[in-house]
Design an enzyme around this catalytic site. Sequence first.
Site, short mmCIF file in Angstrom:
data_model
loop_
_atom_site.label_atom_id
_atom_site.label_comp_id
_atom_site.label_asym_id
_atom_site.label_seq_id
_atom_site.Cartn_x
_atom_site.Cartn_y
_atom_site.Cartn_z
N CYS A 17 11.73 83.65 -58.23
CA CYS A 17 13.70 83.69 -59.17
C CYS A 17 13.19 82.39 -60.18
CB CYS A 17 14.39 82.64 -58.09
SG CYS A 17 15.88 82.54 -59.38
N LYS A 58 7.90 78.59 -52.14
CA LYS A 58 8.11 78.24 -53.91
C LYS A 58 7.70 76.57 -54.37
CE LYS A 58 12.62 78.62 -56.58
NZ LYS A 58 14.16 79.09 -56.92
N GLU A 99 13.86 87.73 -53.08
CA GLU A 99 13.96 87.05 -52.85
C GLU A 99 15.14 87.00 -52.12
OE1 GLU A 99 15.12 82.05 -54.97
OE2 GLU A 99 15.28 84.07 -56.11
#
Length: 561
Positions: free
Chosen positions: A401, A351, A288
Amino acid sequence: MSEPALTGDAAGPAATGRGGVPLWVGVVLALAAGGAMLLSFPPYGQWWLAPVGVGLLAVAVHRRRLRAGAGLGALAGAALFAPLLDWTHIVGGVAPWLLLAASQAGYLAVLGLAAAWCGPLIDRHRWVWPLVTATLWVGQEALRDREPFGGFPWGRLAFSQGDSALLRFAALGGAPLVTFAVALCGGLLAAAVWRPWRSLPRRGRILGGAAALGAVLVVLAGLVVPLTQPNGKTLTVAVIQGNVPRLGLDFNAQRRAVLDDHANATLKLAQRVAAGTAKQPDIVIWPENSSDIDPLIPQDADARAEINEAATEIKAPILVGAVLEGPGQNLRNAGIVWQPGTGPVTPYYVKQHPVPFAEYMPMRGLAQMVSSRAALVGNFVPGHRSGVLNMGPATVGDVICFEIAYDNLVRSSVTGGGQLITVQTNNADFTTAEARQQLAMVQLRAVEHGRDALMASTVGVSAFVTSDGKVHDATQFNTAAELVRTLRLGQEQTLATRLGAVPEFVLAGVAVLLLVAAGVVRRDRRRVALAGRSLGDQARSDQARSDRAGSDEAERPDALA
Protein backbone atom coordinates in the site's frame (compact mmCIF):
# COMPACT_ATOMS: atom_id res chain seq x y z
CA MET A 1 6.35 49.19 -9.94
CA SER A 2 10.06 49.86 -9.90
CA GLU A 3 12.54 47.05 -10.33
CA PRO A 4 16.35 46.78 -10.32
CA ALA A 5 18.34 45.65 -13.30
CA LEU A 6 18.72 41.90 -13.80
CA THR A 7 21.89 41.84 -11.69
CA GLY A 8 21.37 45.00 -9.71
CA ASP A 9 21.53 45.45 -5.96
CA ALA A 10 17.79 45.97 -5.35
CA ALA A 11 18.54 46.74 -1.73
CA GLY A 12 15.42 48.66 -0.87
CA PRO A 13 12.56 46.54 -2.25
CA ALA A 14 14.06 43.15 -1.46
CA ALA A 15 15.06 44.10 2.03
CA THR A 16 11.80 45.70 3.02
CA GLY A 17 9.26 43.44 1.32
CA ARG A 18 8.30 46.11 -1.24
CA GLY A 19 8.55 45.78 -4.99
CA GLY A 20 6.73 42.46 -5.35
CA VAL A 21 3.34 42.02 -6.92
CA PRO A 22 0.49 43.65 -4.93
CA LEU A 23 -0.55 41.53 -1.97
CA TRP A 24 -3.99 40.74 -3.38
CA VAL A 25 -2.33 39.56 -6.57
CA GLY A 26 0.01 37.41 -4.48
CA VAL A 27 -2.98 35.80 -2.78
CA VAL A 28 -4.59 35.03 -6.15
CA LEU A 29 -1.30 33.63 -7.49
CA ALA A 30 -0.81 31.44 -4.41
CA LEU A 31 -4.30 29.96 -4.69
CA ALA A 32 -3.80 29.46 -8.44
CA ALA A 33 -0.46 27.77 -7.71
CA GLY A 34 -2.09 25.23 -5.42
CA GLY A 35 -4.89 24.65 -7.92
CA ALA A 36 -2.46 24.15 -10.79
CA MET A 37 -0.42 21.63 -8.83
CA LEU A 38 -3.60 19.80 -7.82
CA LEU A 39 -4.62 19.41 -11.48
CA SER A 40 -1.22 17.94 -12.32
CA PHE A 41 -1.99 14.85 -10.21
CA PRO A 42 -4.34 11.99 -11.09
CA PRO A 43 -7.18 11.73 -11.75
CA TYR A 44 -6.71 15.01 -13.68
CA GLY A 45 -3.22 14.17 -14.94
CA GLN A 46 -2.26 17.56 -16.39
CA TRP A 47 1.42 17.07 -15.53
CA TRP A 48 2.56 20.32 -17.21
CA LEU A 49 0.64 22.35 -14.64
CA ALA A 50 3.04 21.28 -11.87
CA PRO A 51 5.89 23.57 -13.02
CA VAL A 52 3.35 26.31 -13.73
CA GLY A 53 2.11 26.05 -10.15
CA VAL A 54 5.66 26.16 -8.80
CA GLY A 55 6.39 29.26 -10.88
CA LEU A 56 3.21 31.03 -9.71
CA LEU A 57 4.11 30.46 -6.07
CA ALA A 58 7.69 31.64 -6.66
CA VAL A 59 6.39 34.92 -8.11
CA ALA A 60 3.81 35.33 -5.33
CA VAL A 61 6.36 35.13 -2.50
CA HIS A 62 9.22 37.04 -4.13
CA ARG A 63 10.08 40.29 -2.31
CA ARG A 64 7.70 39.47 0.51
CA ARG A 65 8.37 39.81 4.18
CA LEU A 66 8.96 36.42 5.77
CA ARG A 67 5.57 36.27 7.46
CA ALA A 68 3.79 37.08 4.19
CA GLY A 69 5.85 34.48 2.35
CA ALA A 70 4.82 31.84 4.89
CA GLY A 71 1.17 32.88 4.63
CA LEU A 72 1.13 32.67 0.85
CA GLY A 73 2.86 29.29 0.97
CA ALA A 74 0.20 28.05 3.39
CA LEU A 75 -2.56 29.26 1.05
CA ALA A 76 -1.02 27.37 -1.86
CA GLY A 77 -0.65 24.29 0.34
CA ALA A 78 -4.28 24.43 1.42
CA ALA A 79 -5.46 24.76 -2.19
CA LEU A 80 -3.36 21.71 -3.08
CA PHE A 81 -3.70 19.33 -0.16
CA ALA A 82 -7.29 19.83 0.98
CA PRO A 83 -8.79 18.50 -2.28
CA LEU A 84 -5.87 16.13 -3.03
CA LEU A 85 -6.38 14.32 0.29
CA ASP A 86 -10.18 14.48 0.29
CA TRP A 87 -10.38 10.68 0.16
CA THR A 88 -8.85 10.40 3.66
CA HIS A 89 -12.08 11.58 5.28
CA ILE A 90 -13.67 8.21 4.48
CA VAL A 91 -11.50 6.58 7.14
CA GLY A 92 -10.90 9.37 9.62
CA GLY A 93 -13.77 11.79 9.16
CA VAL A 94 -13.78 15.45 8.21
CA ALA A 95 -11.75 16.83 11.13
CA PRO A 96 -8.74 14.47 10.67
CA TRP A 97 -8.79 15.11 6.91
CA LEU A 98 -8.62 18.87 7.43
CA LEU A 99 -5.94 18.49 10.11
CA LEU A 100 -3.84 16.34 7.77
CA ALA A 101 -4.27 18.83 4.91
CA ALA A 102 -3.35 21.71 7.22
CA SER A 103 -0.25 19.90 8.45
CA GLN A 104 0.92 19.30 4.88
CA ALA A 105 0.16 22.92 3.94
CA GLY A 106 2.42 23.89 6.83
CA TYR A 107 5.40 22.52 4.92
CA LEU A 108 4.58 24.79 1.99
CA ALA A 109 4.37 27.65 4.48
CA VAL A 110 7.96 26.88 5.45
CA LEU A 111 8.82 26.74 1.74
CA GLY A 112 7.21 30.16 1.17
CA LEU A 113 9.12 31.63 4.10
CA ALA A 114 12.41 30.19 2.82
CA ALA A 115 11.76 31.51 -0.70
CA ALA A 116 11.00 34.97 0.69
CA TRP A 117 14.21 34.81 2.73
CA CYS A 118 16.14 34.18 -0.50
CA GLY A 119 14.62 37.23 -2.23
CA PRO A 120 17.66 39.53 -1.83
CA LEU A 121 19.97 36.80 -3.17
CA ILE A 122 17.71 36.34 -6.19
CA ASP A 123 17.61 40.10 -6.86
CA ARG A 124 21.38 40.29 -6.74
CA HIS A 125 21.89 37.22 -8.96
CA ARG A 126 18.69 36.74 -10.96
CA TRP A 127 19.78 33.48 -12.59
CA VAL A 128 20.06 31.73 -9.26
CA TRP A 129 16.24 31.87 -8.95
CA PRO A 130 15.57 28.52 -10.71
CA LEU A 131 18.20 26.77 -8.57
CA VAL A 132 16.82 28.29 -5.37
CA THR A 133 13.29 27.23 -6.28
CA ALA A 134 14.25 23.69 -7.25
CA THR A 135 16.46 22.92 -4.25
CA LEU A 136 14.01 24.41 -1.75
CA TRP A 137 11.29 22.11 -3.11
CA VAL A 138 13.58 19.08 -2.73
CA GLY A 139 14.47 20.15 0.80
CA GLN A 140 10.83 20.70 1.74
CA GLU A 141 9.85 17.27 0.45
CA ALA A 142 12.80 15.60 2.17
CA LEU A 143 11.52 16.98 5.48
CA ARG A 144 7.86 16.22 4.77
CA ASP A 145 8.69 12.66 3.73
CA ARG A 146 10.22 11.93 7.14
CA GLU A 147 8.49 13.94 9.86
CA PRO A 148 6.38 13.48 11.89
CA PHE A 149 5.58 9.80 12.47
CA GLY A 150 7.79 8.71 9.59
CA GLY A 151 6.47 11.36 7.19
CA PHE A 152 3.73 11.51 4.59
CA PRO A 153 5.15 11.70 1.03
CA TRP A 154 1.77 11.93 -0.70
CA GLY A 155 1.61 14.87 -3.12
CA ARG A 156 5.32 15.05 -4.03
CA LEU A 157 5.86 16.88 -7.30
CA ALA A 158 7.55 13.77 -8.70
CA PHE A 159 4.33 11.76 -8.34
CA SER A 160 2.51 14.10 -10.73
CA GLN A 161 4.75 13.23 -13.67
CA GLY A 162 3.58 9.75 -14.65
CA ASP A 163 2.95 10.75 -18.25
CA SER A 164 5.74 13.33 -18.56
CA ALA A 165 9.20 13.08 -20.07
CA LEU A 166 10.48 14.37 -16.73
CA LEU A 167 9.61 10.96 -15.23
CA ARG A 168 12.70 9.53 -16.90
CA PHE A 169 14.96 11.55 -14.57
CA ALA A 170 13.93 9.02 -11.90
CA ALA A 171 16.38 6.56 -13.47
CA LEU A 172 19.23 8.91 -12.53
CA GLY A 173 18.21 10.25 -9.15
CA GLY A 174 14.86 8.87 -8.11
CA ALA A 175 11.87 10.92 -7.02
CA PRO A 176 14.02 13.79 -5.62
CA LEU A 177 15.61 14.43 -9.01
CA VAL A 178 12.21 14.42 -10.72
CA THR A 179 10.93 16.96 -8.18
CA PHE A 180 14.09 19.02 -8.81
CA ALA A 181 13.46 19.00 -12.56
CA VAL A 182 9.80 20.01 -12.15
CA ALA A 183 10.63 22.84 -9.76
CA LEU A 184 13.58 23.93 -11.91
CA CYS A 185 11.15 24.43 -14.78
CA GLY A 186 8.91 26.41 -12.44
CA GLY A 187 11.81 28.62 -11.33
CA LEU A 188 12.77 29.30 -14.95
CA LEU A 189 9.19 30.29 -15.72
CA ALA A 190 9.18 32.65 -12.73
CA ALA A 191 12.39 34.29 -13.90
CA ALA A 192 10.97 34.62 -17.40
CA VAL A 193 7.75 36.43 -16.42
CA TRP A 194 8.90 38.50 -13.45
CA ARG A 195 8.75 41.75 -15.47
CA PRO A 196 6.67 42.67 -18.51
CA TRP A 197 9.00 42.13 -21.42
CA ARG A 198 7.90 45.37 -23.13
CA SER A 199 9.35 47.39 -20.24
CA LEU A 200 12.77 45.77 -20.53
CA PRO A 201 15.62 46.69 -22.84
CA ARG A 202 16.28 44.30 -25.67
CA ARG A 203 18.83 42.29 -23.67
CA GLY A 204 16.30 41.80 -20.90
CA ARG A 205 13.67 40.51 -23.30
CA ILE A 206 16.18 38.06 -24.72
CA LEU A 207 17.08 36.81 -21.23
CA GLY A 208 13.41 36.42 -20.33
CA GLY A 209 12.80 34.42 -23.47
CA ALA A 210 15.89 32.31 -22.74
CA ALA A 211 14.49 31.43 -19.30
CA ALA A 212 11.19 30.28 -20.81
CA LEU A 213 13.06 28.28 -23.44
CA GLY A 214 15.17 26.76 -20.66
CA ALA A 215 12.05 25.34 -19.02
CA VAL A 216 11.07 23.68 -22.30
CA LEU A 217 14.59 22.30 -22.75
CA VAL A 218 14.56 20.73 -19.29
CA VAL A 219 11.42 18.79 -20.24
CA LEU A 220 12.89 17.77 -23.59
CA ALA A 221 16.10 16.67 -21.88
CA GLY A 222 14.07 13.99 -20.14
CA LEU A 223 13.49 12.32 -23.48
CA VAL A 224 17.20 11.52 -23.85
CA VAL A 225 17.70 10.09 -20.34
CA PRO A 226 18.58 6.41 -20.88
CA LEU A 227 16.35 3.86 -19.19
CA THR A 228 17.40 0.49 -17.82
CA GLN A 229 15.42 -2.32 -19.41
CA PRO A 230 15.00 -5.66 -17.58
CA ASN A 231 17.24 -8.28 -19.14
CA GLY A 232 16.18 -11.41 -17.26
CA LYS A 233 13.83 -14.20 -18.25
CA THR A 234 10.17 -13.60 -19.02
CA LEU A 235 7.49 -14.48 -16.52
CA THR A 236 3.72 -14.80 -16.81
CA VAL A 237 2.12 -12.98 -13.91
CA ALA A 238 -1.52 -13.00 -12.81
CA VAL A 239 -3.11 -10.29 -10.67
CA ILE A 240 -6.37 -11.08 -8.89
CA GLN A 241 -8.77 -8.23 -8.07
CA GLY A 242 -11.54 -10.00 -6.21
CA ASN A 243 -13.47 -6.84 -5.23
CA VAL A 244 -15.48 -6.51 -1.98
CA PRO A 245 -19.24 -6.68 -1.36
CA ARG A 246 -19.39 -3.07 -0.16
CA LEU A 247 -16.94 -0.18 -0.37
CA GLY A 248 -16.20 1.89 2.70
CA LEU A 249 -14.85 1.51 6.18
CA ASP A 250 -17.01 -1.53 6.99
CA PHE A 251 -15.28 -3.69 4.37
CA ASN A 252 -13.40 -5.26 7.30
CA ALA A 253 -16.68 -6.72 8.58
CA GLN A 254 -16.88 -8.69 5.33
CA ARG A 255 -13.63 -10.56 5.88
CA ARG A 256 -14.79 -14.00 4.83
CA ALA A 257 -16.61 -12.63 1.81
CA VAL A 258 -13.47 -10.81 0.64
CA LEU A 259 -11.37 -13.97 0.96
CA ASP A 260 -14.04 -15.94 -0.89
CA ASP A 261 -14.07 -13.38 -3.70
CA HIS A 262 -10.31 -13.65 -4.25
CA ALA A 263 -10.24 -17.42 -3.99
CA ASN A 264 -13.18 -17.74 -6.39
CA ALA A 265 -11.59 -15.33 -8.88
CA THR A 266 -8.44 -17.45 -8.80
CA LEU A 267 -10.47 -20.62 -9.41
CA LYS A 268 -12.20 -18.85 -12.30
CA LEU A 269 -8.80 -18.02 -13.80
CA ALA A 270 -7.73 -21.66 -13.35
CA GLN A 271 -10.77 -22.72 -15.37
CA ARG A 272 -9.83 -20.28 -18.14
CA VAL A 273 -6.28 -21.69 -18.15
CA ALA A 274 -7.63 -25.24 -18.38
CA ALA A 275 -9.88 -24.18 -21.26
CA GLY A 276 -6.94 -22.61 -23.07
CA THR A 277 -8.37 -19.08 -23.01
CA ALA A 278 -5.73 -17.75 -20.57
CA LYS A 279 -2.01 -18.40 -20.20
CA GLN A 280 -0.77 -20.48 -17.30
CA PRO A 281 0.68 -18.00 -14.79
CA ASP A 282 4.05 -18.59 -13.16
CA ILE A 283 3.07 -16.55 -10.11
CA VAL A 284 -0.19 -15.05 -8.83
CA ILE A 285 -0.51 -11.84 -6.81
CA TRP A 286 -3.39 -11.18 -4.43
CA PRO A 287 -3.83 -7.70 -2.93
CA GLU A 288 -3.42 -6.41 0.59
CA ASN A 289 -6.23 -7.58 2.93
CA SER A 290 -7.33 -10.30 0.53
CA SER A 291 -7.39 -12.51 3.64
CA ASP A 292 -8.18 -10.51 6.75
CA ILE A 293 -8.73 -13.87 8.41
CA ASP A 294 -5.36 -15.08 9.73
CA PRO A 295 -4.70 -18.28 7.75
CA LEU A 296 -1.72 -19.26 9.92
CA ILE A 297 -3.61 -19.94 13.16
CA PRO A 298 -5.36 -23.27 13.87
CA GLN A 299 -8.78 -21.77 14.56
CA ASP A 300 -8.95 -20.41 11.00
CA ALA A 301 -8.10 -23.69 9.28
CA ASP A 302 -10.95 -23.19 6.81
CA ALA A 303 -9.27 -20.02 5.48
CA ARG A 304 -6.03 -21.96 5.10
CA ALA A 305 -7.86 -24.72 3.21
CA GLU A 306 -9.49 -22.21 0.87
CA ILE A 307 -6.16 -20.62 -0.06
CA ASN A 308 -4.60 -24.08 -0.47
CA GLU A 309 -7.34 -25.01 -2.92
CA ALA A 310 -6.83 -21.84 -4.96
CA ALA A 311 -3.05 -22.38 -5.17
CA THR A 312 -3.48 -26.05 -6.12
CA GLU A 313 -6.00 -25.30 -8.86
CA ILE A 314 -4.00 -22.44 -10.41
CA LYS A 315 -0.78 -24.53 -10.16
CA ALA A 316 1.30 -21.49 -9.16
CA PRO A 317 2.50 -19.81 -5.97
CA ILE A 318 0.22 -17.04 -4.69
CA LEU A 319 1.40 -13.94 -2.86
CA VAL A 320 -1.41 -13.50 -0.30
CA GLY A 321 -2.09 -10.24 1.51
CA ALA A 322 -3.09 -11.26 5.02
CA VAL A 323 -3.76 -9.72 8.42
CA LEU A 324 -1.96 -11.77 11.07
CA GLU A 325 -2.87 -11.77 14.74
CA GLY A 326 -0.23 -11.06 17.37
CA PRO A 327 2.04 -10.58 19.05
CA GLY A 328 -0.37 -10.14 21.92
CA GLN A 329 -3.31 -7.90 21.01
CA ASN A 330 -1.41 -6.43 18.07
CA LEU A 331 -1.82 -7.12 14.36
CA ARG A 332 0.54 -7.42 11.39
CA ASN A 333 -0.08 -6.57 7.74
CA ALA A 334 1.73 -9.27 5.78
CA GLY A 335 2.52 -10.63 2.35
CA ILE A 336 2.80 -14.44 2.44
CA VAL A 337 4.04 -16.68 -0.36
CA TRP A 338 1.67 -19.65 -0.61
CA GLN A 339 3.00 -22.61 -2.58
CA PRO A 340 0.59 -25.14 -4.15
CA GLY A 341 0.61 -28.36 -2.18
CA THR A 342 2.89 -27.16 0.63
CA GLY A 343 1.18 -23.99 1.82
CA PRO A 344 2.72 -20.86 3.40
CA VAL A 345 6.44 -20.19 3.14
CA THR A 346 8.56 -18.41 5.73
CA PRO A 347 9.86 -15.84 6.10
CA TYR A 348 6.94 -13.70 5.02
CA TYR A 349 6.95 -9.93 4.63
CA VAL A 350 5.42 -7.71 7.33
CA LYS A 351 4.66 -4.13 6.39
CA GLN A 352 7.47 -1.96 7.74
CA HIS A 353 5.62 1.35 7.73
CA PRO A 354 2.09 1.03 9.13
CA VAL A 355 0.14 4.20 8.38
CA PRO A 356 -0.32 6.43 11.44
CA PHE A 357 -3.97 7.28 12.20
CA ALA A 358 -5.09 4.49 9.84
CA GLU A 359 -3.28 1.30 10.95
CA TYR A 360 -2.19 2.53 14.35
CA MET A 361 -3.19 5.56 16.37
CA PRO A 362 -0.58 7.89 17.83
CA MET A 363 -1.94 9.86 20.78
CA ARG A 364 -5.04 7.68 20.76
CA GLY A 365 -6.82 9.49 23.59
CA LEU A 366 -6.47 12.87 21.91
CA ALA A 367 -7.39 11.41 18.49
CA GLN A 368 -10.64 9.96 19.86
CA MET A 369 -11.57 13.41 21.14
CA VAL A 370 -11.20 14.73 17.58
CA SER A 371 -13.02 11.86 15.83
CA SER A 372 -15.07 8.94 17.11
CA ARG A 373 -13.72 6.88 14.21
CA ALA A 374 -10.31 6.80 15.87
CA ALA A 375 -11.61 3.97 18.06
CA LEU A 376 -11.96 1.80 14.92
CA VAL A 377 -8.24 1.95 14.15
CA GLY A 378 -6.31 -1.16 15.19
CA ASN A 379 -2.75 -1.45 16.40
CA PHE A 380 -0.58 -2.80 13.61
CA VAL A 381 3.08 -3.30 14.48
CA PRO A 382 5.89 -2.89 11.90
CA GLY A 383 8.08 -5.54 10.38
CA HIS A 384 11.84 -5.19 10.32
CA ARG A 385 13.00 -6.79 7.06
CA SER A 386 12.66 -5.73 3.45
CA GLY A 387 10.01 -7.26 1.22
CA VAL A 388 12.26 -9.63 -0.73
CA LEU A 389 10.29 -12.84 -1.26
CA ASN A 390 11.29 -15.96 -3.17
CA MET A 391 8.25 -17.18 -5.08
CA GLY A 392 10.09 -19.95 -6.92
CA PRO A 393 10.10 -18.75 -10.54
CA ALA A 394 11.00 -15.22 -9.40
CA THR A 395 12.17 -13.16 -6.45
CA VAL A 396 9.80 -10.26 -5.95
CA GLY A 397 10.35 -6.98 -4.15
CA ASP A 398 7.11 -6.51 -2.26
CA VAL A 399 5.76 -3.32 -0.72
CA ILE A 400 2.32 -2.90 0.82
CA CYS A 401 0.00 0.00 0.00
CA PHE A 402 1.38 3.41 1.08
CA GLU A 403 4.91 2.01 1.28
CA ILE A 404 5.25 2.65 -2.46
CA ALA A 405 5.60 6.35 -1.59
CA TYR A 406 8.74 5.83 0.52
CA ASP A 407 12.02 5.84 -1.40
CA ASN A 408 14.03 3.70 1.02
CA LEU A 409 11.46 0.91 1.36
CA VAL A 410 11.12 0.34 -2.37
CA ARG A 411 14.86 0.60 -2.92
CA SER A 412 15.66 -1.95 -0.20
CA SER A 413 13.35 -4.47 -1.85
CA VAL A 414 15.29 -4.07 -5.11
CA THR A 415 18.82 -4.00 -3.69
CA GLY A 416 17.91 -7.07 -1.65
CA GLY A 417 17.32 -9.03 -4.87
CA GLY A 418 13.81 -8.16 -6.05
CA GLN A 419 13.50 -8.83 -9.79
CA LEU A 420 9.91 -7.57 -10.03
CA ILE A 421 8.21 -4.86 -7.96
CA THR A 422 4.87 -5.96 -6.49
CA VAL A 423 2.55 -3.53 -4.74
CA GLN A 424 -0.24 -5.09 -2.70
CA THR A 425 -2.89 -2.53 -1.80
CA ASN A 426 -6.43 -2.22 -0.51
CA ASN A 427 -8.31 0.80 -1.84
CA ALA A 428 -11.76 -0.22 -0.55
CA ASP A 429 -11.54 2.52 2.10
CA PHE A 430 -10.86 5.22 -0.47
CA THR A 431 -11.73 6.41 -3.98
CA THR A 432 -10.54 5.97 -7.54
CA ALA A 433 -8.58 9.24 -7.19
CA GLU A 434 -6.46 7.74 -4.40
CA ALA A 435 -5.92 4.55 -6.38
CA ARG A 436 -4.77 6.40 -9.49
CA GLN A 437 -2.46 8.63 -7.45
CA GLN A 438 -0.92 5.47 -6.03
CA LEU A 439 -0.54 3.95 -9.49
CA ALA A 440 1.43 7.04 -10.56
CA MET A 441 3.90 6.21 -7.79
CA VAL A 442 4.29 2.70 -9.20
CA GLN A 443 5.10 4.25 -12.58
CA LEU A 444 7.91 6.27 -11.04
CA ARG A 445 9.32 3.29 -9.14
CA ALA A 446 9.40 1.15 -12.28
CA VAL A 447 11.51 3.76 -14.07
CA GLU A 448 13.61 4.52 -10.99
CA HIS A 449 14.73 0.92 -10.52
CA GLY A 450 14.51 -0.44 -14.06
CA ARG A 451 11.98 -3.09 -13.02
CA ASP A 452 8.64 -4.16 -14.39
CA ALA A 453 6.05 -3.65 -11.67
CA LEU A 454 2.42 -4.26 -10.82
CA MET A 455 -0.25 -3.04 -8.44
CA ALA A 456 -2.77 -5.53 -7.09
CA SER A 457 -5.80 -3.93 -5.45
CA THR A 458 -8.87 -5.42 -3.81
CA VAL A 459 -11.22 -3.09 -5.72
CA GLY A 460 -9.00 -1.31 -8.26
CA VAL A 461 -7.07 0.18 -9.75
CA SER A 462 -4.91 -2.89 -10.50
CA ALA A 463 -2.43 -2.74 -13.38
CA PHE A 464 0.92 -3.74 -14.79
CA VAL A 465 3.64 -1.12 -15.29
CA THR A 466 6.64 -1.78 -17.49
CA SER A 467 10.09 -0.37 -16.75
CA ASP A 468 9.51 2.60 -19.06
CA GLY A 469 6.66 3.77 -16.82
CA LYS A 470 3.85 2.77 -19.17
CA VAL A 471 0.63 1.38 -17.64
CA HIS A 472 -0.98 -1.75 -19.08
CA ASP A 473 -4.32 -3.51 -18.44
CA ALA A 474 -5.52 -1.05 -15.79
CA THR A 475 -8.79 -2.17 -14.24
CA GLN A 476 -11.87 -0.14 -13.41
CA PHE A 477 -12.69 0.77 -9.83
CA ASN A 478 -15.10 -1.38 -7.78
CA THR A 479 -15.02 -4.35 -10.16
CA ALA A 480 -13.70 -7.91 -10.11
CA ALA A 481 -10.96 -8.79 -12.59
CA GLU A 482 -8.22 -11.30 -13.34
CA LEU A 483 -5.23 -9.90 -15.22
CA VAL A 484 -2.54 -11.97 -16.91
CA ARG A 485 0.55 -10.51 -18.58
CA THR A 486 4.08 -11.53 -19.48
CA LEU A 487 6.73 -9.41 -17.79
CA ARG A 488 10.51 -9.54 -17.79
CA LEU A 489 12.61 -9.92 -14.67
CA GLY A 490 15.27 -7.33 -13.90
CA GLN A 491 18.83 -7.98 -12.79
CA GLU A 492 20.78 -4.76 -13.24
CA GLN A 493 20.62 -1.72 -10.98
CA THR A 494 19.98 1.77 -12.27
CA LEU A 495 22.12 4.72 -11.24
CA ALA A 496 19.26 5.84 -9.00
CA THR A 497 19.18 2.45 -7.27
CA ARG A 498 22.92 2.56 -6.65
CA LEU A 499 22.95 6.15 -5.39
CA GLY A 500 19.94 5.83 -3.10
CA ALA A 501 19.37 8.99 -1.06
CA VAL A 502 22.61 10.69 -2.19
CA PRO A 503 20.98 13.00 -4.81
CA GLU A 504 18.37 14.11 -2.27
CA PHE A 505 20.97 14.86 0.38
CA VAL A 506 23.14 16.78 -2.10
CA LEU A 507 20.24 18.89 -3.41
CA ALA A 508 18.91 19.56 0.09
CA GLY A 509 22.46 20.53 1.09
CA VAL A 510 22.60 23.02 -1.78
CA ALA A 511 19.33 24.48 -0.51
CA VAL A 512 20.90 25.02 2.91
CA LEU A 513 23.93 26.73 1.33
CA LEU A 514 21.65 29.03 -0.65
CA LEU A 515 19.76 29.93 2.52
CA VAL A 516 23.08 30.79 4.17
CA ALA A 517 24.13 32.83 1.13
CA ALA A 518 20.83 34.72 1.30
CA GLY A 519 21.55 35.43 4.94
CA VAL A 520 24.95 36.89 4.00
CA VAL A 521 23.34 39.14 1.36
CA ARG A 522 20.76 40.28 3.89
CA ARG A 523 23.50 41.06 6.42
CA ASP A 524 25.50 43.02 3.86
CA ARG A 525 22.46 45.05 2.85
CA ARG A 526 21.67 45.76 6.45
CA ARG A 527 25.20 47.05 6.94
CA VAL A 528 24.92 49.26 3.87
CA ALA A 529 21.55 50.55 5.04
CA LEU A 530 22.92 51.28 8.54
CA ALA A 531 26.02 52.94 7.09
CA GLY A 532 23.85 55.08 4.82
CA ARG A 533 21.64 56.00 7.73
CA SER A 534 24.69 56.92 9.81
CA LEU A 535 26.09 59.10 7.03
CA GLY A 536 22.70 60.76 6.65
CA ASP A 537 22.50 61.37 10.37
CA GLN A 538 26.03 62.80 10.39
CA ALA A 539 25.23 65.09 7.46
CA ARG A 540 22.08 66.32 9.16
CA SER A 541 24.02 66.85 12.38
CA ASP A 542 26.72 68.83 10.58
CA GLN A 543 24.08 70.92 8.84
CA ALA A 544 22.36 71.62 12.15
CA ARG A 545 25.65 72.73 13.73
CA SER A 546 26.36 74.92 10.74
CA ASP A 547 22.91 76.47 10.99
CA ARG A 548 23.35 77.12 14.70
CA ALA A 549 26.79 78.62 14.11
CA GLY A 550 25.36 80.94 11.48
CA SER A 551 22.56 81.97 13.80
CA ASP A 552 24.99 82.68 16.63
CA GLU A 553 27.19 84.76 14.32
CA ALA A 554 24.21 86.81 13.20
CA GLU A 555 23.25 87.59 16.80
CA ARG A 556 26.70 88.92 17.85
CA PRO A 557 26.75 92.76 18.45
CA ASP A 558 29.73 93.31 16.19
CA ALA A 559 27.94 91.36 13.50
CA LEU A 560 24.91 93.62 13.85
CA ALA A 561 27.17 96.66 13.69
